[in-house]
Design a protein around this motif. Structure first.
Motif: not given
Length: 244
Positions: A41-44, A47-50, A92-93, A96-99
């Motif tokens: 929804d927010e792009g690739n 690009l996602y933040t935590v 940052q990604t 994100v992977a950890k989250v």
């Protein structure tokens, strides 16, 4: 002797829908338990933040969907492009992977589409990949290189050189991409199998156009039992049979 093998079936569900709710509906309709998030929804996903990743994780958890890998676009810049901002985004990604509780980030080995010399820039490919791989490993995340046309790691010989130069780099095996590079799939499998962490389910005809899995020359019936025999369990469906 035949034996039953249990695979975790995942998918690039953005090929079924643009938003996560559509994607989850498609996964559930086909009895799939995992997703390799890419377009959302927010792009690739890269690009996602935590904070966005935390929101995504809740939605996936509420629907019983796990994350098999991060379908990132890292390494999909020209080898002559500035690496520093790319690397900062990569960090940052990793968070994100950890989250999302996945240990894999799918990545590439940089485009050579402007006439750059592969021999001249190969050490720069190794340097960039080593930086990302080492950073990820420090955070218990594994980088998995996907063979792809137009990048350094397009054919099996150069993919092997990558893995030898960057020992902690793992592989995503994509048979259709090899076909499109004129590479025999089983030859590629025999060369790369020690490095393969998971496989894409995608197939192509001899002329390179994408066809339903099993209808092309991707040798899925030949190499998947070998993948299972070496302990492989993750398959990600990437049919590429429609514009998305």
């Amino acid at each position: 002797i035949k034996m039953a093998v249990t695979f975790y079936l995942s998918a690039f569900a953005d090929e079924a829908g643009g938003g996560i709710k559509e994607q989850i509906a498609a996964l559930k309709a086909h009895g799939m338990t995992h997703i390799e998030p890419r377009g959302l929804d927010e792009g690739n996903i890269s690009l996602y933040t935590v904070e966005q990743a935390k929101e995504l994780k809740k939605i996936l958890d509420d629907n019983g969907i796990g994350v098999s890998a991060i379908g990132s676009h890292y390494g999909k810049i020209e080898i002559t492009d500035d690496f520093a901002p790319h690397f900062e985004a990569f960090k940052q990604t990793v968070e994100v992977a950890k989250v999302l509780e996945t240990k894999y980030i799918r990545m590439f080995s940089f485009f050579f589409t402007k006439g750059q010399s592969i021999e001249e820039y190969k050490d720069e490919v190794y340097r960039r990949l080593t930086a990302m791989v080492d950073y990820a490993c420090e955070h218990d995340v594994l980088c998995c290189h996907e063979n792809e046309k137009g990048i350094y790691g397009d054919i099996a010989e150069r993919c092997v050189k990558l893995h030898q130069a960057v020992p902690r780099l793992k592989a995503v095996f994509d048979p259709a991409n090899f076909i499109q590079c004129g590479q025999d799939v089983m030859e590629a499998w025999n060369m790369l199998s020690p490095y393969v962490e998971y496989c894409h389910i995608k197939d192509a005809a001899p002329d390179g156009h994408i066809v339903p899995p099993g209808d092309g020359i991707g040798a899925l019936r030949e190499y998947l039992p070998l993948y299972a025999a070496q302990g492989g369990v993750v398959l990600t469906l990437e049919p590429h049979l429609a514009e998305f």
